[in-house]
Design an enzyme around this catalytic site. Structure first.
Site, PDB file in Angstrom:
ATOM      1  N   ASN A   9      -0.642  -8.348  -2.287  1.00  0.00           N
ATOM      2  CA  ASN A   9       0.547  -8.802  -2.772  1.00  0.00           C
ATOM      3  C   ASN A   9       0.078 -10.468  -3.080  1.00  0.00           C
ATOM      4  O   ASN A   9      -0.262 -10.895  -2.165  1.00  0.00           O
ATOM      5  CB  ASN A   9       1.661  -8.762  -2.006  1.00  0.00           C
ATOM      6  CG  ASN A   9       2.924  -9.796  -2.106  1.00  0.00           C
ATOM      7  OD1 ASN A   9       3.161  -9.910  -3.452  1.00  0.00           O
ATOM      8  ND2 ASN A   9       3.670  -9.932  -1.196  1.00  0.00           N
ATOM      9  N   TRP A  10       0.196 -10.585  -4.275  1.00  0.00           N
ATOM     10  CA  TRP A  10      -0.475 -12.009  -4.630  1.00  0.00           C
ATOM     11  C   TRP A  10       0.565 -13.137  -4.586  1.00  0.00           C
ATOM     12  O   TRP A  10       0.249 -14.509  -4.703  1.00  0.00           O
ATOM     13  CB  TRP A  10      -1.228 -11.930  -6.274  1.00  0.00           C
ATOM     14  CG  TRP A  10      -2.610 -11.746  -6.101  1.00  0.00           C
ATOM     15  CD1 TRP A  10      -3.108 -11.079  -5.077  1.00  0.00           C
ATOM     16  CD2 TRP A  10      -3.534 -11.915  -7.131  1.00  0.00           C
ATOM     17  NE1 TRP A  10      -4.556 -11.076  -5.356  1.00  0.00           N
ATOM     18  CE2 TRP A  10      -4.743 -11.442  -6.551  1.00  0.00           C
ATOM     19  CE3 TRP A  10      -3.428 -12.362  -8.280  1.00  0.00           C
ATOM     20  CZ2 TRP A  10      -5.912 -11.261  -7.352  1.00  0.00           C
ATOM     21  CZ3 TRP A  10      -4.409 -12.280  -9.290  1.00  0.00           C
ATOM     22  CH2 TRP A  10      -5.736 -11.946  -8.769  1.00  0.00           C
ATOM     23  N   LYS A  11       2.031 -12.755  -4.453  1.00  0.00           N
ATOM     24  CA  LYS A  11       2.915 -13.500  -4.388  1.00  0.00           C
ATOM     25  C   LYS A  11       2.808 -14.638  -5.705  1.00  0.00           C
ATOM     26  O   LYS A  11       2.574 -14.266  -6.596  1.00  0.00           O
ATOM     27  CB  LYS A  11       2.924 -14.316  -2.985  1.00  0.00           C
ATOM     28  CG  LYS A  11       2.814 -13.549  -1.769  1.00  0.00           C
ATOM     29  CD  LYS A  11       3.063 -14.071  -0.440  1.00  0.00           C
ATOM     30  CE  LYS A  11       2.865 -13.215   0.639  1.00  0.00           C
ATOM     31  NZ  LYS A  11       3.367 -13.550   1.948  1.00  0.00           N
ATOM     32  N   HIS A  98      10.806  -7.451  -0.456  1.00  0.00           N
ATOM     33  CA  HIS A  98      10.106  -8.245   0.298  1.00  0.00           C
ATOM     34  C   HIS A  98      10.777  -9.086   1.187  1.00  0.00           C
ATOM     35  O   HIS A  98      11.845  -9.779   0.567  1.00  0.00           O
ATOM     36  CB  HIS A  98       9.180  -8.897  -0.570  1.00  0.00           C
ATOM     37  CG  HIS A  98       7.758  -9.679   0.307  1.00  0.00           C
ATOM     38  ND1 HIS A  98       7.949 -10.699   1.015  1.00  0.00           N
ATOM     39  CD2 HIS A  98       6.560  -9.234   0.596  1.00  0.00           C
ATOM     40  CE1 HIS A  98       6.879 -10.919   1.762  1.00  0.00           C
ATOM     41  NE2 HIS A  98       5.999 -10.103   1.401  1.00  0.00           N
ATOM     42  N   GLU A 100      10.432 -12.210   1.787  1.00  0.00           N
ATOM     43  CA  GLU A 100      10.679 -13.552   1.034  1.00  0.00           C
ATOM     44  C   GLU A 100      11.530 -13.502   0.044  1.00  0.00           C
ATOM     45  O   GLU A 100      12.282 -14.600  -0.190  1.00  0.00           O
ATOM     46  CB  GLU A 100       9.170 -13.998   0.567  1.00  0.00           C
ATOM     47  CG  GLU A 100       8.236 -14.393   1.896  1.00  0.00           C
ATOM     48  CD  GLU A 100       6.690 -14.253   1.202  1.00  0.00           C
ATOM     49  OE1 GLU A 100       6.399 -13.967   0.064  1.00  0.00           O
ATOM     50  OE2 GLU A 100       5.987 -14.279   2.123  1.00  0.00           O
ATOM     51  N   GLU A 147       7.220  -4.472   7.483  1.00  0.00           N
ATOM     52  CA  GLU A 147       6.756  -5.722   7.755  1.00  0.00           C
ATOM     53  C   GLU A 147       7.548  -6.747   8.602  1.00  0.00           C
ATOM     54  O   GLU A 147       8.623  -7.122   8.081  1.00  0.00           O
ATOM     55  CB  GLU A 147       6.666  -6.361   6.266  1.00  0.00           C
ATOM     56  CG  GLU A 147       5.809  -5.497   5.243  1.00  0.00           C
ATOM     57  CD  GLU A 147       5.226  -6.600   4.082  1.00  0.00           C
ATOM     58  OE1 GLU A 147       3.791  -6.754   4.188  1.00  0.00           O
ATOM     59  OE2 GLU A 147       6.074  -7.301   3.560  1.00  0.00           O
ATOM     60  N   GLY A 153       2.096 -13.906   7.041  1.00  0.00           N
ATOM     61  CA  GLY A 153       1.615 -15.188   6.751  1.00  0.00           C
ATOM     62  C   GLY A 153       1.149 -15.990   8.041  1.00  0.00           C
ATOM     63  O   GLY A 153       1.087 -17.219   7.925  1.00  0.00           O
ATOM     64  N   SER A 184       0.108 -10.224   8.156  1.00  0.00           N
ATOM     65  CA  SER A 184      -1.432 -10.492   8.590  1.00  0.00           C
ATOM     66  C   SER A 184      -2.395  -9.881   8.902  1.00  0.00           C
ATOM     67  O   SER A 184      -3.067  -9.866   9.554  1.00  0.00           O
ATOM     68  CB  SER A 184      -1.184 -11.347   9.880  1.00  0.00           C
ATOM     69  OG  SER A 184      -0.268 -12.577   9.690  1.00  0.00           O
ATOM     70  N   GLY A 205      -1.015  -9.674   2.141  1.00  0.00           N
ATOM     71  CA  GLY A 205      -0.724 -10.972   1.137  1.00  0.00           C
ATOM     72  C   GLY A 205      -2.077 -11.814   1.142  1.00  0.00           C
ATOM     73  O   GLY A 205      -2.833 -11.552   0.160  1.00  0.00           O
ATOM     74  N   GLY A 206      -2.137 -12.543   2.125  1.00  0.00           N
ATOM     75  CA  GLY A 206      -3.513 -13.715   2.008  1.00  0.00           C
ATOM     76  C   GLY A 206      -4.714 -13.049   1.874  1.00  0.00           C
ATOM     77  O   GLY A 206      -5.412 -13.557   1.202  1.00  0.00           O
TER      78      GLY A 206
HETATM   79  C1  PEP Z   1       2.917  -9.910   2.471  1.00  0.00           C
HETATM   80  O1  PEP Z   1       2.961 -10.638   1.591  1.00  0.00           O
HETATM   81  O2  PEP Z   1       3.630  -8.816   2.408  1.00  0.00           O
HETATM   82  C2  PEP Z   1       2.260 -10.015   3.670  1.00  0.00           C
HETATM   83  C3  PEP Z   1       2.280  -9.254   4.688  1.00  0.00           C
HETATM   84  O3  PEP Z   1       1.620 -11.178   3.811  1.00  0.00           O
HETATM   85  P1  PEP Z   1       0.213 -11.532   4.760  1.00  0.00           P
HETATM   86  O4  PEP Z   1      -0.793 -10.317   4.601  1.00  0.00           O
HETATM   87  O5  PEP Z   1      -0.384 -12.855   4.044  1.00  0.00           O
HETATM   88  O6  PEP Z   1       0.843 -11.674   6.229  1.00  0.00           O
END
Ligand code: PEP
Length: 225
Positions: A9-11, A98, A100, A147, A153, A184, A205-206
């Site tokens: 997930n590049w957000k 999500h 966010e 999640e 993050g 994470s 994500g990251g």
């Molecule tokens: C996400 O974007 O859903 C996520 C889990 O991000 P991260 O891996 O950065 O925690």
């Protein structure tokens, strides 16, 4: 060996130039790696869907494309929204719910149900994010991503054992066969999650933003321990 589902997930990250640089660095290693029973879905911003679709077709990259959100409305007078009909021109998948989106845009379970409905009507497959096992999963969802909000993050993860317990409850309650963990995830911790009996993959994500890190995560996840 179980089938694995790995999503990135590049957000709200990356311009076209940056995305092309990422692709250049991801293409060689992934094309030379034998992906067994592993689906990779990259969920990029709307602005990158077209170029990614072209590049995937041109280079035969073994990844599917996803969007990160979809309008709860059909096509029409909804300024700023991107409809499922528009997304399906480029992508096969869409992330819905999500944390966010729930936190910064006030998205509710009722609204998210509408999003799932429109996505399904247009043939999009859905990755539905939930913060815990008590959140209702709408009918028709293809993949659920568990999640925990505090793990996204932050560099902190749920324990693999607890994440497996939550995913097993989600599977029982929702009847969705594929449930993944997100929060994470890195190449260093992914194996412990994948080793759990009820976890079918991860949402990163990251760790998906850097091509070498994402590739490493895929290699570790898809190599039996
Ligand atoms: C996400 O974007 O859903 C996520 C889990 O991000 P991260 O891996 O950065 O925690």
């Amino acid at each position: 060996m179980k089938s694995l589902f790995i999503a990135g997930n590049w957000k709200s990250n990356k311009t076209i130039t940056e995305a092309m640089e990422w692709l250049r660095n991801f293409q060689f290693p992934i094309s030379n790696f034998q992906l067994k029973n592993t689906s990779i879905i990259l969920c990029v911003p709307f602005t990158l869907l077209q170029i990614f679709k072209e590049q995937i077709k041109e280079s035969g990259l073994p990844i599917a494309l996803g969007a990160q959100d979809v309008s709860p409305f059909p096509e029409g007078a909804y300024t700023g929204e991107v409809s499922a009909r528009q997304i399906q021109e480029f992508a096969d998948w869409v992330i819905i719910g999500h944390s966010e989106r729930r936190k910064y845009f006030g998205e509710t379970d009722t609204l998210l149900k509408e999003k799932v409905l429109h996505a399904k009507e247009m043939g999009l497959k859905t990755i539905y994010c939930v913060p815990d096992e008590t959140t209702i999963v709408p009918a028709g969802v293809d993949v659920v991503a568990y999640e925990p909000v505090w793990a996204i993050g932050t560099g902190k993860t749920d324990t693999p054992q607890h994440a497996s317990h939550v995913t097993s409850v989600i599977k029982q309650k929702s009847s969705v066969a594929t449930v993944i963990y997100g929060g994470s995830v890195t190449p260093d911790n992914v194996a412990a999650f994948i080793a759990q009996p009820f976890i079918d993959g991860v949402l990163a994500g990251g760790a998906s933003l850097d091509p070498q890190t994402f590739f490493k995560l895929i290699v570790v996840a898809s190599s039996p321990s």
